[in-house]
Design a protein around this motif. Structure first.
Motif, PDB file in Angstrom:
ATOM      1  N   SER A   7       0.847  -1.183   0.000  1.00  0.00           N
ATOM      2  CA  SER A   7       0.000   0.000   0.000  1.00  0.00           C
ATOM      3  C   SER A   7       0.886   1.236   0.000  1.00  0.00           C
ATOM      4  O   SER A   7       2.094   1.148   0.272  1.00  0.00           O
ATOM      5  N   GLY A   8       0.286   2.384  -0.312  1.00  0.00           N
ATOM      6  CA  GLY A   8       1.014   3.639  -0.222  1.00  0.00           C
ATOM      7  C   GLY A   8       1.440   4.252  -1.536  1.00  0.00           C
ATOM      8  O   GLY A   8       1.972   5.359  -1.568  1.00  0.00           O
ATOM      9  N   GLY A   9       1.228   3.530  -2.630  1.00  0.00           N
ATOM     10  CA  GLY A   9       1.591   4.101  -3.920  1.00  0.00           C
ATOM     11  C   GLY A   9       0.651   5.221  -4.299  1.00  0.00           C
ATOM     12  O   GLY A   9      -0.349   5.483  -3.644  1.00  0.00           O
ATOM     13  N   GLY A  10       0.989   5.914  -5.384  1.00  0.00           N
ATOM     14  CA  GLY A  10       0.134   6.995  -5.825  1.00  0.00           C
ATOM     15  C   GLY A  10       0.809   7.868  -6.845  1.00  0.00           C
ATOM     16  O   GLY A  10       1.860   7.529  -7.404  1.00  0.00           O
ATOM     17  N   PHE A  11       0.180   9.013  -7.058  1.00  0.00           N
ATOM     18  CA  PHE A  11       0.654   9.990  -8.028  1.00  0.00           C
ATOM     19  C   PHE A  11       1.258  11.155  -7.252  1.00  0.00           C
ATOM     20  O   PHE A  11       0.606  11.718  -6.367  1.00  0.00           O
ATOM     21  N   VAL A  12       2.483  11.531  -7.608  1.00  0.00           N
ATOM     22  CA  VAL A  12       3.164  12.594  -6.866  1.00  0.00           C
ATOM     23  C   VAL A  12       4.026  13.399  -7.826  1.00  0.00           C
ATOM     24  O   VAL A  12       4.495  12.878  -8.850  1.00  0.00           O
ATOM     25  N   GLN A  13       4.233  14.655  -7.490  1.00  0.00           N
ATOM     26  CA  GLN A  13       5.091  15.499  -8.314  1.00  0.00           C
ATOM     27  C   GLN A  13       6.570  15.255  -7.984  1.00  0.00           C
ATOM     28  O   GLN A  13       6.915  14.822  -6.877  1.00  0.00           O
ATOM     29  N   ALA A  14       7.412  15.523  -8.958  1.00  0.00           N
ATOM     30  CA  ALA A  14       8.856  15.381  -8.746  1.00  0.00           C
ATOM     31  C   ALA A  14       9.288  16.184  -7.523  1.00  0.00           C
ATOM     32  O   ALA A  14       8.817  17.304  -7.314  1.00  0.00           O
ATOM     33  N   GLY A  15      10.160  15.587  -6.737  1.00  0.00           N
ATOM     34  CA  GLY A  15      10.614  16.213  -5.506  1.00  0.00           C
ATOM     35  C   GLY A  15       9.810  15.819  -4.285  1.00  0.00           C
ATOM     36  O   GLY A  15      10.225  16.091  -3.151  1.00  0.00           O
ATOM     37  N   GLY A  16       8.690  15.190  -4.518  1.00  0.00           N
ATOM     38  CA  GLY A  16       7.817  14.791  -3.418  1.00  0.00           C
ATOM     39  C   GLY A  16       8.268  13.504  -2.754  1.00  0.00           C
ATOM     40  O   GLY A  16       9.317  12.931  -3.086  1.00  0.00           O
ATOM     41  N   SER A  17       7.427  13.040  -1.814  1.00  0.00           N
ATOM     42  CA  SER A  17       7.755  11.860  -1.030  1.00  0.00           C
ATOM     43  C   SER A  17       6.559  10.928  -0.948  1.00  0.00           C
ATOM     44  O   SER A  17       5.406  11.358  -1.068  1.00  0.00           O
ATOM     45  N   LEU A  18       6.847   9.671  -0.739  1.00  0.00           N
ATOM     46  CA  LEU A  18       5.833   8.654  -0.489  1.00  0.00           C
ATOM     47  C   LEU A  18       6.391   7.666   0.521  1.00  0.00           C
ATOM     48  O   LEU A  18       7.605   7.517   0.643  1.00  0.00           O
ATOM     49  N   ARG A  19       5.472   6.985   1.198  1.00  0.00           N
ATOM     50  CA  ARG A  19       5.876   5.899   2.072  1.00  0.00           C
ATOM     51  C   ARG A  19       5.075   4.668   1.692  1.00  0.00           C
ATOM     52  O   ARG A  19       3.847   4.646   1.808  1.00  0.00           O
TER      53      ARG A  19
END
Length: 118
Positions: A7-19
């Motif tokens: 879980s935790g995937g998604g759409f994010v802009q460059a420079g962002g973060s995800l866990r």
């Protein structure tokens, strides 16, 4: 029966973060390695990061210094903190549980999509 659920995937802009998180159900035995791999269509699955059950880690060259893998053995969960995301990090990220001392004993999750826009 061992199952891995990411879980935790998604759409994010460059420079962002995800866990990303990967919860493992079923019995986990000692001397295992848990890890994250990623894959894009038409390309080979590549190592992102792995962590042994005593905490030793190893990272793919392209993610060194930006990704951090951790695990909570009490919760049978492995995490991947992804910082400073780049468009080239876009991929399906797969969780893996491997028993290196038992040939053929390797388990995979279904994958979670990470998409990074420029």
């Amino acid at each position: 029966q061992v199952q891995l659920v990411e879980s935790g995937g998604g759409f994010v802009q460059a420079g962002g973060s995800l866990r990303l998180s990967c919860a493992v159900s079923g019995t986990i035995f000692r001397f295992n390695i848990m890890g994250w791999y990623r894959q894009n269509p038409g390309k080979q699955r590549e190592l992102v990061a792995i962590i042994s059950d005593d905490g030793a880690t190893n990272y793919g060259d392209s993610v060194q210094g930006r990704f951090t893998i951790t695990r909570d053995n009490a919760r049978n969960t492995v995490y991947l903190q992804i910082n400073s995301l780049k468009p080239e990090d876009t991929a399906v990220y797969y969780c893996n549980l491997d028993y290196p001392l038992s040939a053929g004993s390797s388990y995979w999750g279904q994958g979670t999509q990470v998409t990074v826009s420029s």
